[in-house]
Design a protein around this motif. Sequence first.
Motif, short mmCIF file in Angstrom:
data_model
loop_
_atom_site.label_atom_id
_atom_site.label_comp_id
_atom_site.label_asym_id
_atom_site.label_seq_id
_atom_site.Cartn_x
_atom_site.Cartn_y
_atom_site.Cartn_z
N ARG A 1 0.80 -1.22 0.00
CA ARG A 1 0.00 0.00 0.00
C ARG A 1 0.84 1.28 0.00
NH1 ARG A 1 -3.05 0.44 4.76
NH2 ARG A 1 -4.33 1.99 3.71
N GLY A 2 2.14 1.15 -0.23
CA GLY A 2 2.94 2.36 -0.29
C GLY A 2 4.36 2.17 0.18
N GLN A 3 5.08 3.29 0.20
CA GLN A 3 6.48 3.29 0.61
C GLN A 3 6.76 4.50 1.50
OE1 GLN A 3 9.27 2.98 -2.73
NE2 GLN A 3 7.58 2.36 -4.06
N VAL A 4 7.69 4.34 2.42
CA VAL A 4 8.17 5.46 3.22
C VAL A 4 9.69 5.38 3.31
CG1 VAL A 4 6.07 5.64 4.62
CG2 VAL A 4 7.98 4.24 5.43
N VAL B 1 10.13 10.38 9.10
CA VAL B 1 9.46 9.42 8.22
C VAL B 1 8.81 10.20 7.07
CG1 VAL B 1 7.79 7.54 8.08
CG2 VAL B 1 8.98 7.98 10.24
N HIS B 2 9.22 9.90 5.85
CA HIS B 2 8.71 10.61 4.67
C HIS B 2 7.97 9.63 3.76
CE1 HIS B 2 11.20 14.05 5.78
NE2 HIS B 2 12.22 13.23 5.90
N LYS B 3 6.77 10.00 3.36
CA LYS B 3 6.04 9.18 2.40
C LYS B 3 6.61 9.37 1.01
CE LYS B 3 1.35 8.00 0.93
NZ LYS B 3 -0.09 8.27 1.13
N ILE B 4 6.80 8.27 0.29
CA ILE B 4 7.31 8.32 -1.07
C ILE B 4 6.12 8.23 -2.02
CG2 ILE B 4 8.79 7.22 -2.79
CD1 ILE B 4 10.43 6.07 -0.49
N MET B 5 5.93 9.24 -2.84
CA MET B 5 4.80 9.25 -3.76
C MET B 5 5.02 8.23 -4.87
SD MET B 5 3.11 11.38 -2.13
CE MET B 5 1.69 11.46 -3.21
N ALA B 6 3.93 7.70 -5.41
CA ALA B 6 3.99 6.60 -6.38
C ALA B 6 4.73 6.98 -7.66
CB ALA B 6 2.58 6.15 -6.73
N ASN B 7 4.71 8.25 -8.02
CA ASN B 7 5.33 8.65 -9.28
C ASN B 7 6.77 9.10 -9.13
OD1 ASN B 7 4.83 10.97 -7.88
ND2 ASN B 7 3.91 12.11 -9.59
N THR B 8 7.37 8.86 -7.95
CA THR B 8 8.77 9.24 -7.77
C THR B 8 9.65 8.02 -7.77
OG1 THR B 8 8.57 9.14 -5.35
CG2 THR B 8 8.08 11.25 -6.42
#
Length: 533
Positions: A506-509, A526-533
């Motif tokens: 469900r995502g990346q951090v 803690v930084h959320k990594i957006m799907a398009n990066t």
Amino acid sequence: MVSEDLLKRIRESITSDRVGIVVLDKHPWLTPTILGRISEELGIRDFVLITDMHAKPFIDDGISHVRSMDLNIIVDYHYGGHVIDDNVFDTAIRFKRLIDSLDDKKMIIDLTGASGSTAASIIYVSSHELRGKTIYTVVNTIPMYGIPAYPGSPRWLHRVYVMGEDISGYDKPLVEEFPRNIEWRGTRGVYIGMAKIFNSLTSCGCRETVSMGLRKHVSKGYKLEAWIGSLTSSSKRVKLFSIDELGGPDEDMASMIYSAWKKIADVLEPIYQDRQSLDRMLMQLQRYVGAADLIIKESASSGWFDNVGEKLHRVLLRYASDKTGRLALIPDTNLFYQGLNMALLKASIRSGNPWAPIRGLTIYIPRCAEAEINGKVAETDPDAGIQQRIPYTLALLANRCLLETKYYYDAKCLAATAQPCEAAIAVEAPNLNEPRILLITADRKAYTAWQTLNVCRGKVACAYIGHSDKPLGTDSIYGKFYVSIAASLLTYVASLFAPVTIEGSRGQVRLVMRHLKGSSAPVVAVHKIMANT
């Protein structure tokens, strides 16, 4: 009793076609875990909590932990009294009246927090009145007070067992947000913060169902993976561990965290350059995060202590519960670098009270050990480059281990002030009042010195501490729980040396060290990594 106010409240507030009835008279502190897991697996938003007179303080506190989950929770004692009584027949009569008022609803009855006699009453009434239409659930838990409630504990530890009609397939996680910073709040605080991150990145579906005589097992899920990045190349990274999102830790994952310190060393080597020195420092992280058990390698005493090859936490628990009297434990400085607090955590889990003092065990922290560790923190500048930052970080972690030993396990001070510390310990230890005293060190030189000084005799025993050559066990829920703690602490500690990326279905951090100074240090962003990066 079942008051008219309770029945009126139920009729007015429950608008959906399904309601969860949660039975709570044995382990009421499990309330937030039960509500959270049942809601996200089965899509239930309306709950009626039926309790006994002893459950109220725990339930009020538990409900406060789930206020952000947008649940409609009705508690029996808010409307006149408790449904569950000491007399099982009275409980049955009251429960019948309750379910009669819900006869147009599909009822999901959770028995996780029910005692055996209460569960028997509930099952008897519901099976006769509802004639097989009832769905029963049990949430997998470790029923010890002090273990963080979901979502402060990974979802894979809380499998939902559904007995009756298969109404699964909702699969809407309640955990969307995660902490933006993880500060040092002891290993328990780090575990809670990391668990919320794990849960926000992973999917639901951690349940088993029995319906129409057929059992539906938990399927293999996606993998939750942690990677540590290179400090010299943004495209290079090394995997620290991989966990099945639904099954949780297994033998392969335990092996990965056992050797993860080498991966950290691989990342730092191009900058630090002296691999031999780097390995000597970083191999301590294996024990510090709890990825390997501390064991007794050698021992010396007048005969009462002979436990070579045994795990330290088991030895401590055995002697602490011995009828001879309390055991005094005195660790040398190096044990705080080796993660003594994790051995104490294991002992406290086995004693039934995690992160709490262990009955029969008194821990003494030598003043010289505290001064030695604090001196390294005070005199080293973490901003002076990697050569300084690594030993500073290790000393800071040792200080946090020492503080945790004080705060969680009620350690006392040993008035041993002189250096070298092992000599001061040898002078002060025999003066303690406990009938048995155990000195422990991971330093061969200190162990030899204690024997030469003839301190390992009478009521004093000495032990040289090493580590197990086998990864942690994951066969039981207790094993999975402890390995989950070790994985959480490993992820946190690794991010102090290089950025760590956690990837789930469900995502990346990305975890990055924010600062190493201050009362809450180390602090990890803690930084959320957006799907398009």
